[in-house]
Write an enzyme that holds these catalytic residues in place. Structure first.
Site, mmCIF file in Angstrom:
data_model
loop_
_atom_site.group_PDB
_atom_site.id
_atom_site.type_symbol
_atom_site.label_atom_id
_atom_site.label_comp_id
_atom_site.label_asym_id
_atom_site.label_seq_id
_atom_site.Cartn_x
_atom_site.Cartn_y
_atom_site.Cartn_z
ATOM 1 N N SER A 178 -0.456 2.813 -10.866
ATOM 2 C CA SER A 178 -0.257 0.999 -11.887
ATOM 3 C C SER A 178 0.079 -0.257 -10.552
ATOM 4 O O SER A 178 -0.109 -1.232 -10.484
ATOM 5 C CB SER A 178 0.935 0.786 -12.858
ATOM 6 N N SER A 179 0.196 0.545 -9.218
ATOM 7 C CA SER A 179 0.295 -0.540 -7.945
ATOM 8 C C SER A 179 -1.219 -0.595 -7.736
ATOM 9 O O SER A 179 -2.533 0.404 -7.574
ATOM 10 C CB SER A 179 0.784 0.869 -6.774
ATOM 11 N N PRO A 180 -1.458 -2.162 -7.891
ATOM 12 C CA PRO A 180 -2.737 -2.549 -7.451
ATOM 13 C C PRO A 180 -3.172 -2.703 -5.759
ATOM 14 O O PRO A 180 -4.545 -2.843 -5.768
ATOM 15 C CB PRO A 180 -2.366 -4.092 -7.254
ATOM 16 N N THR B 269 3.226 -5.151 -10.408
ATOM 17 C CA THR B 269 3.073 -6.934 -9.412
ATOM 18 C C THR B 269 1.405 -6.655 -10.358
ATOM 19 O O THR B 269 0.483 -5.441 -10.981
ATOM 20 C CB THR B 269 2.863 -6.355 -7.914
ATOM 21 N N GLY C 3 0.830 -0.966 -0.077
ATOM 22 C CA GLY C 3 -0.070 -0.247 -0.363
ATOM 23 C C GLY C 3 0.433 1.058 -0.245
ATOM 24 O O GLY C 3 0.254 2.323 0.188
ATOM 25 N N TYR D 82 13.450 -7.730 -9.518
ATOM 26 C CA TYR D 82 12.482 -7.778 -8.332
ATOM 27 C C TYR D 82 12.741 -8.623 -7.314
ATOM 28 O O TYR D 82 13.486 -8.803 -6.348
ATOM 29 C CB TYR D 82 11.166 -6.600 -8.354
#
Length: 759
Positions: free
Chosen positions: A565-567, A637, A473, A732
């Site tokens: 683009s972070s989910p 991710t 988050g 990563y």
């Protein structure tokens, strides 16, 4: 007997024919049905990668081990003799140092002789043992080998060792063996069974002597020390017995000597000298009746001069031996410290791939805690200059002969490998990551204000597929805190170059070094994002978050990465729609151009791997061209779980629960999607480039740069995404499971692949 033999042959012949028919059917099935055949270009997964043997996991020592193996195969006996001499020499030096006595070269010679005599029989014994007691049960085989070795070899060898030491020293052999062998046999049970079992299980036969030799240095040191203690104990007992007998005889002779004093005046100096030389000084002081009076005659002076001469010669020899001892021990100490230092701090060392990641997983079940421990350890080691670093920098120099060199944003990078954001969220260790061999390091993501992120636990491992699920988050200490760290880092590196911060901003005296990385051939990327509490529907507020990050961080970055683009941040991916994305990127580019620096930071946008619809991708590309962004980072991710687990891989119950956790998945299973997206974005960006060049009266438009991230774990995959149109391949999760040497290994595989194609 004949009937049973004939029946046995018939059964064996039938079994053989059955196996041959099964093999032929399997081969025909593979030819007729290609799906059953193994694909040549199959992407390696953790369950189909062959395990390397022990001797190939030695990192920078692998070549030395291979050379030793070749010599061992050609001249095994000579090799064993030399190995034993080295082992016994090191053991004797350490043992004599532990005893804190004056160095005795004769004792070293005795040890070398003992080692030379025992080297070949010991080698023959372990060679025989390795070929014997090989049962179907490995546990039974190892147990038998260990038991036989402890029952037969250990008592015989220890008796030989201590017996030879006593024999060469001129002592009572049986008494010496009684004082040392039982103790050594009991203590050997604490070490050698485990060493023997490990050696027969994991170490090839040509390396067992080396492995045992390394362990034997410590063990032989213990035996040497035990032998020395036994010698000193025997010497003390002998001295006590001799002293008591001499004292009794002198006490009985004292009255007679006093009566005949005039007759013994001439012989008294020799008696006194003999007594004083054989007795402790305290005993001589107590027996004052036998002291020699002062004399000035010629015999006395000549005796005194000869005594002085002999003592001077003895003192010179003693000084030479003392200096020799200091030199030998200093050399051994330096070697014992330098060799482990250069091995452990080399990214090619096997421990960084095979030991450290596994150790962290075992000791820290929580993946986030292991991440923080690893980051803190690297930061501390870097401050002490004990951190792992790539020692193959010579192959990455900016020379025409470097096959991995690539030009990005006008900077010639030493190689096309980068490290994605997430490993260094708060810019604590960017220089450590550069030293691991990466040409591009991305730190962040960073939000304008500090935020904790999602509740813990929020990171879950899936070791069977080398994957992870995280829902951090975007936990961040805030833009101000990261800017302070990056500013301090820049000032420190500038001082090392004899420059000021202003000189770096103005590009004076930097010789083209990028102002963000402050290292030639390297780029520092800083990822920025909005706060979780900022309403994603309020585009103006969202733009304000990104602009604030740019204002704080742009002076210290070579490239700013806009994360949409972070989910794990609600509504963030909604910003990838064309209209809001264009407004956002335009504002970031405009703010980046205001930075008071000669070389302005570039801007890239990081897009989601899940937004793979043609319409969505065309909208992203259109926003990139309309806003003036310099490139795209393809991949992040994924929320998807389809195809994550390869066919045939079984997950444990814990791994199945981890896979169902909410958050973004990362791992080798993402590679195919990343490769496909890189190709699609390359075509779309190039199409817009041709369209833009046509609208500008034939002028050539600048090609947008693509960085690829997602599932890249080896050199072959890196070359494939580069051939698909990416300029840099970023890793990563591969670092999490592959350790600190991942970048070095990937580059080595790339060079090998390129050399094979060139040949």
């Amino acid at each position: 007997m004949a009937v049973s033999s004939w029946t046995y042959r018939a059964v064996l012949r039938r079994q053989f024919n059955t196996l041959r028919l099964m093999r032929q059917r399997r081969a025909q099935s593979s030819k007729s049905n290609p799906k059953n055949a193994v694909k040549e270009d199959q992407v390696p997964t953790p369950n189909n990668i062959p395990t390397l043997p022990f001797w190939q996991r030695l990192g920078p020592l692998t070549r030395a081990a291979q050379a030793y193996a070749r010599v061992q195969r050609r001249r095994p006996l000579t090799t064993q003799l030399c190995s034993s001499l080295v082992t016994y020499f090191c053991s004797d030096m350490i043992a004599q140092n532990v005893g804190d006595k004056e160095y005795d070269p004769v004792r070293t010679g005795r040890s070398l002789l003992i080692g030379a005599i025992s080297s070949i029989p010991s080698y023959r014994w372990f060679l025989w043992l390795s070929h014997s007691f090989n049962y179907s049960s490995r546990v039974l085989s190892l147990g038998t080998k260990v038991f036989v070795n402890q029952l037969c070899f250990t008592p015989i060898f220890n008796s030989y060792f201590f017996g030879m030491q006593a024999l060469l020293a001129g002592e009572d052999v049986l008494e010496h063996i009684k004082r040392t062998v039982p103790t050594s046999i009991v203590n050997s049970l604490k070490l050698w069974p485990a060493v023997t079992a490990f050696s027969f299980t994991f170490v090839p036969i040509e390396f067992r002597s080396v492995f045992a030799g390394v362990i034997a240095v410590g063990w032989q040191t213990y035996l040497m020390f035990l032998n020395r203690a036994a010698e000193e104990e025997g010497a003390r007992q002998h001295l006590a017995m001799e002293e008591s007998a001499t004292y009794l005889s002198l006490t009985m002779a004292a009255p007679y000597l006093r009566v005949r004093q005039s007759l013994t005046a001439a012989s008294r100096p020799r008696i006194a000298a003999r007594i004083v030389s054989q007795r402790p000084s305290s005993w001589a002081l107590r027996n004052t009746a036998f002291r020699r009076p002062a004399s000035t005659d010629s015999s006395s002076s000549s005796s005194s001069s000869s005594s002085s001469s002999s003592s001077s010669s003895s003192g010179t020899d003693s000084l030479f031996l003392a200096r020799l001892r200091v030199f030998l021990f200093s050399s051994a100490l330096v070697a014992s410290l330098c060799v482990p230092y250069y091995y452990v701090t080399d990214t090619r060392a096997s421990i960084h791939r095979w030991f450290v990641p596994t150790f962290l997983r075992l000791v820290f079940p929580d993946a986030e805690e292991a991440h923080h421990v690893g980051t803190t350890a690297l930061k501390t080691l870097y401050s002490l200059n004990l951190h792992p670093r790539e020692r193959t920098a010579g192959t990455d120099l900016e020379t025409p002969g470097n096959p991995l060199a690539v030009t990005v944003f006008g900077t010639e990078l030493r190689n096309p490998i980068g490290i994605s954001a997430g490993l260094d969220k708060d810019a604590d260790i960017p220089d450590v990551l550069f030293d691991l061999g990466a040409a591009v390091v991305e730190v962040g993501g960073c939000t304008p204000l500090p935020q904790e992120g999602n509740p813990k636990p929020r990171v879950f491992r899936i070791p069977s597929v080398d994957g992870m699920v995280n829902r951090y988050g975007l936990n961040s200490r805030g833009a101000d805190a990261m800017a302070a760290r990056l500013r301090d880092r820049m000032r420190k590196l500038a001082r090392d170059l004899g420059l000021t911060e202003r000189d770096v901003f103005d590009g004076e005296g930097t010789d083209g070094i990028p102002p963000g990385s402050m290292q030639p051939g390297r780029l520092l990327l800083v990822q920025i994002a909005k706060n979780k509490t900022t309403n994603e529907r309020d585009v103006k507020a969202v733009i304000g978050d990104y602009v604030r990050c740019v204002d704080r961080l742009a002076p210290y970055a070579d490239v700013l990465v806009v994360n949409v683009s972070s989910p794990n941040t609600p509504g963030l991916r909604d910003l990838q729609a064309t209209e809001p994305l264009t407004r956002l990127l335009s504002a970031v580019v405009e703010e980046a151009q205001k930075v008071d620096r000669k070389q302005k930071p570039r801007v890239m946008v990081k897009v989601s791997p899940d937004e793979d619809d043609e319409t969505q991708m065309e909208g992203v590309v259109q926003a990139v061209w309309l806003s003036g962004v310099d490139g795209v980072i393809v991949g992040n991710t994924t929320k998807r779980r389809e195809g994550v687990v390869p066919q045939g891989v079984m997950l444990s119950a814990k791994e199945q629960r981890a896979l169902t956790e909410e958050g973004g998945f990362s791992g080798p299973a993402q590679f195919d999607q990343t490769l496909k997206l890189v190709g699609k974005y390359r075509k779309l960006l190039d199409a817009y480039s041709l369209q833009s060049s046509g609208e500008s009266d034939g002028g050539a438009a600048t090609q947008k740069v693509i960085f690829a991230t997602g599932g890249i774990t080896n050199g072959d995959q890196a070359l494939r995404v580069l051939n698909a149109g990416a300029s840099v391949a970023m890793i990563y999760t591969g670092m999490v499971y592959g350790g600190a040497g991942t970048v070095t290994r990937i580059k080595s595989e790339m060079r090998y692949k390129l050399s094979v194609k060139a040949a």
